[in-house]
Design a protein around this motif. Structure first.
Motif, PDB file in Angstrom:
ATOM      1  N   ALA A   7      10.491 -14.041 -40.946  1.00  0.00           N
ATOM      2  CA  ALA A   7      10.530 -13.803 -39.502  1.00  0.00           C
ATOM      3  C   ALA A   7      11.033 -12.395 -39.195  1.00  0.00           C
ATOM      4  N   GLU A   8      12.014 -11.918 -39.967  1.00  0.00           N
ATOM      5  CA  GLU A   8      12.512 -10.556 -39.753  1.00  0.00           C
ATOM      6  C   GLU A   8      11.445  -9.527 -40.121  1.00  0.00           C
ATOM      7  N   MET A   9      10.735  -9.767 -41.205  1.00  0.00           N
ATOM      8  CA  MET A   9       9.636  -8.871 -41.577  1.00  0.00           C
ATOM      9  C   MET A   9       8.571  -8.847 -40.484  1.00  0.00           C
ATOM     10  N   ARG A  10       8.274 -10.011 -39.942  1.00  0.00           N
ATOM     11  CA  ARG A  10       7.261 -10.100 -38.880  1.00  0.00           C
ATOM     12  C   ARG A  10       7.710  -9.326 -37.646  1.00  0.00           C
ATOM     13  N   ALA A  11       8.990  -9.424 -37.300  1.00  0.00           N
ATOM     14  CA  ALA A  11       9.484  -8.701 -36.129  1.00  0.00           C
ATOM     15  C   ALA A  11       9.329  -7.196 -36.316  1.00  0.00           C
ATOM     16  N   ILE A  12       9.566  -6.721 -37.532  1.00  0.00           N
ATOM     17  CA  ILE A  12       9.404  -5.293 -37.815  1.00  0.00           C
ATOM     18  C   ILE A  12       7.930  -4.900 -37.698  1.00  0.00           C
ATOM     19  N   ALA A  13       7.051  -5.701 -38.294  1.00  0.00           N
ATOM     20  CA  ALA A  13       5.617  -5.406 -38.193  1.00  0.00           C
ATOM     21  C   ALA A  13       5.161  -5.404 -36.738  1.00  0.00           C
ATOM     22  N   ASP A  14       5.630  -6.363 -35.971  1.00  0.00           N
ATOM     23  CA  ASP A  14       5.245  -6.433 -34.557  1.00  0.00           C
ATOM     24  C   ASP A  14       5.759  -5.227 -33.779  1.00  0.00           C
ATOM     25  N   HIS A  15       6.945  -4.739 -34.150  1.00  0.00           N
ATOM     26  CA  HIS A  15       7.512  -3.577 -33.460  1.00  0.00           C
ATOM     27  C   HIS A  15       6.606  -2.352 -33.607  1.00  0.00           C
ATOM     28  N   TYR A  16       5.966  -2.226 -34.745  1.00  0.00           N
ATOM     29  CA  TYR A  16       5.092  -1.076 -35.003  1.00  0.00           C
ATOM     30  C   TYR A  16       3.652  -1.316 -34.554  1.00  0.00           C
ATOM     31  N   SER A  17       3.353  -2.487 -34.026  1.00  0.00           N
ATOM     32  CA  SER A  17       1.985  -2.826 -33.634  1.00  0.00           C
ATOM     33  C   SER A  17       1.675  -2.322 -32.239  1.00  0.00           C
ATOM     34  N   THR A  18       0.424  -1.961 -32.042  1.00  0.00           N
ATOM     35  CA  THR A  18      -0.108  -1.649 -30.721  1.00  0.00           C
ATOM     36  C   THR A  18      -1.444  -2.370 -30.574  1.00  0.00           C
ATOM     37  N   PRO A  19      -1.919  -2.605 -29.363  1.00  0.00           N
ATOM     38  CA  PRO A  19      -3.192  -3.319 -29.193  1.00  0.00           C
ATOM     39  C   PRO A  19      -4.325  -2.641 -29.967  1.00  0.00           C
ATOM     40  N   GLY A  20      -5.000  -3.429 -30.793  1.00  0.00           N
ATOM     41  CA  GLY A  20      -6.074  -2.909 -31.621  1.00  0.00           C
ATOM     42  C   GLY A  20      -5.601  -2.315 -32.931  1.00  0.00           C
ATOM     43  N   ALA A  21      -4.295  -2.124 -33.057  1.00  0.00           N
ATOM     44  CA  ALA A  21      -3.735  -1.564 -34.292  1.00  0.00           C
ATOM     45  C   ALA A  21      -2.547  -2.406 -34.730  1.00  0.00           C
ATOM     46  N   GLU A  22      -2.750  -3.706 -34.714  1.00  0.00           N
ATOM     47  CA  GLU A  22      -1.684  -4.607 -35.122  1.00  0.00           C
ATOM     48  C   GLU A  22      -1.412  -4.454 -36.614  1.00  0.00           C
ATOM     49  N   ARG A  23      -0.136  -4.491 -36.989  1.00  0.00           N
ATOM     50  CA  ARG A  23       0.248  -4.442 -38.393  1.00  0.00           C
ATOM     51  C   ARG A  23       0.306  -5.889 -38.912  1.00  0.00           C
ATOM     52  N   VAL A  24      -0.267  -6.116 -40.069  1.00  0.00           N
ATOM     53  CA  VAL A  24      -0.451  -7.483 -40.566  1.00  0.00           C
ATOM     54  C   VAL A  24       0.386  -7.713 -41.818  1.00  0.00           C
ATOM     55  N   LEU A  25       0.899  -8.937 -41.963  1.00  0.00           N
ATOM     56  CA  LEU A  25       1.632  -9.357 -43.150  1.00  0.00           C
ATOM     57  C   LEU A  25       0.885 -10.506 -43.810  1.00  0.00           C
ATOM     58  N   ILE A  26       0.641 -10.359 -45.113  1.00  0.00           N
ATOM     59  CA  ILE A  26      -0.053 -11.365 -45.897  1.00  0.00           C
ATOM     60  C   ILE A  26       0.893 -11.817 -47.003  1.00  0.00           C
ATOM     61  N   GLY A  27       1.168 -13.093 -47.092  1.00  0.00           N
ATOM     62  CA  GLY A  27       2.124 -13.581 -48.069  1.00  0.00           C
ATOM     63  C   GLY A  27       1.455 -14.192 -49.282  1.00  0.00           C
ATOM     64  N   GLU A  28       1.824 -13.709 -50.493  1.00  0.00           N
ATOM     65  CA  GLU A  28       1.357 -14.373 -51.706  1.00  0.00           C
ATOM     66  C   GLU A  28       2.212 -15.616 -51.919  1.00  0.00           C
ATOM     67  N   ILE A  29       1.569 -16.775 -51.849  1.00  0.00           N
ATOM     68  CA  ILE A  29       2.289 -18.052 -51.928  1.00  0.00           C
ATOM     69  C   ILE A  29       1.403 -19.053 -52.640  1.00  0.00           C
ATOM     70  N   TYR A  30       1.812 -19.465 -53.824  1.00  0.00           N
ATOM     71  CA  TYR A  30       1.089 -20.517 -54.547  1.00  0.00           C
ATOM     72  C   TYR A  30       1.842 -21.821 -54.344  1.00  0.00           C
ATOM     73  N   LEU A  31       1.458 -22.554 -53.305  1.00  0.00           N
ATOM     74  CA  LEU A  31       2.104 -23.819 -52.969  1.00  0.00           C
ATOM     75  C   LEU A  31       1.063 -24.793 -52.451  1.00  0.00           C
ATOM     76  N   PRO A  32       1.349 -26.113 -52.512  1.00  0.00           N
ATOM     77  CA  PRO A  32       0.458 -27.081 -51.865  1.00  0.00           C
ATOM     78  C   PRO A  32       0.319 -26.775 -50.372  1.00  0.00           C
ATOM     79  N   VAL A  33      -0.790 -27.205 -49.789  1.00  0.00           N
ATOM     80  CA  VAL A  33      -1.136 -26.821 -48.423  1.00  0.00           C
ATOM     81  C   VAL A  33      -0.030 -27.161 -47.424  1.00  0.00           C
ATOM     82  N   VAL A  34       0.547 -28.336 -47.523  1.00  0.00           N
ATOM     83  CA  VAL A  34       1.558 -28.736 -46.534  1.00  0.00           C
ATOM     84  C   VAL A  34       2.728 -27.758 -46.549  1.00  0.00           C
ATOM     85  N   ARG A  35       3.169 -27.344 -47.731  1.00  0.00           N
ATOM     86  CA  ARG A  35       4.284 -26.398 -47.822  1.00  0.00           C
ATOM     87  C   ARG A  35       3.839 -24.985 -47.462  1.00  0.00           C
ATOM     88  N   LEU A  36       2.596 -24.661 -47.764  1.00  0.00           N
ATOM     89  CA  LEU A  36       2.061 -23.343 -47.408  1.00  0.00           C
ATOM     90  C   LEU A  36       2.116 -23.106 -45.907  1.00  0.00           C
TER      91      LEU A  36
END
Length: 530
Positions: free
Chosen positions: A245-274
């Motif tokens: 959530a803290e990482m997301r807040a930082i990414a959102d702070h640097y985002s502007t419309p059309g230039a959103e900063r994206v976070l992709i998480g590497e997570i090998y887990l069953p779907v429910v936990r994912l």
């Protein structure tokens, strides 16, 4: 509002293997810049680079010695600035690989931490006394085999490493570590980076007290030693979500419309936990927790139909789906399902609802490349030989042409080229209207021409046998995707008139008023009419 990362396609580049600009046999940033037009011609929207930071390369960049620099093998910060400017000038986004779970044992932080027990950075890593009877503090196994603990003679304690001993785990329960790593994100975002793929996000926090992991009742030796235990206490701890959530807040702070900063998480887990990694509410988790199910799935229509339906049903209301067929750690799709079905798989990846990630070379139908024992580089293979866990076969150089070195290098490539590089290369496939490359270009062009394929609703259609079928809808636009996962002809009954837009095979497709007859290994995208 649709964000770019929802409609877009991400292209993963393994920098060592994309393009060498200086003849040392290793790809670099200048080489990537020189090949950006390939990404544009392919039709992708964003480029994700595997790690390029200074590193001793014990694990080829996933052992970071400086989070705010560029390894000299790849270039300089000035080269990086030129690359990001060149990408943005072409309308491409650029994503970096962020490696927060562990650093290199040569990182200045760890050198300080290891200097003495009372060093101010001692608690930046996870140190423990031996178990009461001697030996490692608990039974945790490294993902590369062997104990996850290494003894340090100088200070008389063990340190934890989920991977190699050269990759000590950072202590994310220490607020100073957390603050320092958040500043790393800010450094690159301020430089214009469009987002990050976060390496092993689910590993980052360990259970308090570091209890033993339980044995895996389904373990078989061929799975690799890491699977002998269930990673109950060493991964996927609840505290990791506040960090995301803290990482997301930082990414959102640097985002502007059309230039959103994206976070992709590497997570090998069953779907429910994912699903928890999307966050409990919008804006509280990563944008895209990687969905690796297609990499691990049985390749048959009924299993895939259930998998897709279950994943769609599990998504939270604020969660956007994503799909992956291959990456730098797993066998290439053409080796897993064969070259004919790899074409069908490409159509599946690029027509499902959600953001697709395409691994470099898969657009050519590259297969795993045999690596002679004397050429093996991957520490995973060197530590557990003979189990087929090595990742070198999927990290080989990109073949650009039939020129010497496949157009990748004027020197000796760091890994062997694919055996058929003289005929399976970008230049040759660009000239062949029926090639795998041209199929990918057509599929990506279709996504742009028909927004329903990128962001429309997904409706599974009833089908039997080897047929997987679904519809994509956006407003009045309706497209039907029918995939034959078998090698023999099959019929699909389709209500109402449809017009074929694209087939995975050359030649005319047999599409009637109410029935479609697919050839073996054929996939079709059709437009509903009327």
């Amino acid at each position: 509002m649709t964000h770019w990362w929802q409609a877009g396609v991400i292209y993963q580049i393994y920098p060592r293997s994309f393009q060498d600009s200086d003849g040392d046999g290793i790809g670099d940033l200048a080489g990537i810049e020189a090949r950006l037009d390939h990404c544009v011609a392919l039709g992708v929207d964003a480029v994700w680079l595997s790690p390029i930071f200074p590193s001793p390369m014990a694990d080829f960049g996933y052992d970071v010695a400086d989070y705010c620099g560029i390894d000299p093998r790849f270039g300089t910060l000035a080269d990086f600035d030129r690359l990001i400017a060149a990408a943005h000038a072409r309308g491409l986004k650029l994503l970096l690989d962020f490696v927060p779970n562990h650093s290199s044992s040569q990182h200045p932080w760890f050198l300080e931490s290891r200097a003495s027990r009372d060093n101010p950075r001692r608690d930046w890593y996870i140190w423990r006394d031996p178990a009461p009877g001697g030996g490692p503090p608990n039974n945790w196994i490294s993902d590369f085999g062997g104990s996850a603990w290494t003894w340090d003679d100088a200070t008389g304690q063990y340190y934890l490493h989920a991977f190699l001993k050269e990759q000590p785990d950072l202590n994310w329960r220490n607020p100073a570590v957390r603050a320092a790593m958040m500043d790393v994100l800010r450094f690159w975002l301020a430089r214009g980076v469009d987002g990050f793929r976060i390496d092993v996000l689910w590993h980052m926090v360990k259970a308090e007290g570091l209890p033993d992991n339980p044995p895996n009742p389904d373990y078989r030796p061929e799975m690799g030693e890491m699977h002998s235990l269930l990673q109950l206490h060493s991964t996927d701890q609840p505290e990791v979500h506040a960090i995301a959530a803290e990482m997301r807040a930082i990414a959102d702070h640097y985002s502007t419309p059309g230039a959103e900063r994206v976070l992709i998480g590497e997570i090998y887990l069953p779907v429910v936990r994912l699903m928890r990694y999307y966050g409990a509410a919008p804006g509280e988790g990563v944008h895209l927790p990687f969905n690796f199910q297609l990499i691990e799935a049985a390749w048959n229509a009924r299993a895939l139909s259930r998998l897709i339906a279950d994943y769609e049903a599990a998504l939270p209301a604020h969660g956007w789906p994503n799909w992956v067929l291959g990456n730098h750690d797993r066998a290439r799709i053409a080796s897993r399902v064969g070259p004919d079905q790899a074409r069908v798989a490409a159509m599946l990846l690029l027509t499902l609802r959600g953001t697709p990630t395409l691994y470099y070379g898969d657009e050519l139908g590259l297969e795993d490349v045999p690596i002679p024992p004397e050429r093996v580089q991957d520490p995973r293979e060197l530590r557990e030989p003979g189990l087929g866990l090595g990742r070198d076969p999927v990290r080989t150089p990109m073949p650009w042409s039939a020129a010497p070195g496949a157009g990748f290098t004027t020197g000796a490539p760091w890994l062997p080229l694919n055996p058929d590089w003289r005929t399976r290369n970008v230049a040759a496939q660009a000239e062949d209207p029926n090639s795998m490359l041209r199929l990918h270009q057509a599929l990506l062009a279709l996504r742009r021409a028909y927004p329903a394929l990128a962001t429309g609703d997904f409706i599974g259609l009833e089908a039997d046998g080897d047929i997987l079928a679904y519809e994509r809808r956006l407003g009045a636009e309706r497209l039907v995707v029918v995939l034959n996962l078998g090698g023999w002809p099959a019929r699909f009954d389709c209500e109402g008139p449809v017009r074929p837009l694209l087939s995975t095979l050359a030649g005319p497709s047999e599409v009637g008023h109410d029935a479609i007859r697919l050839r073996g290994h054929e996939g079709l995208v059709l437009l509903r009419e009327g």
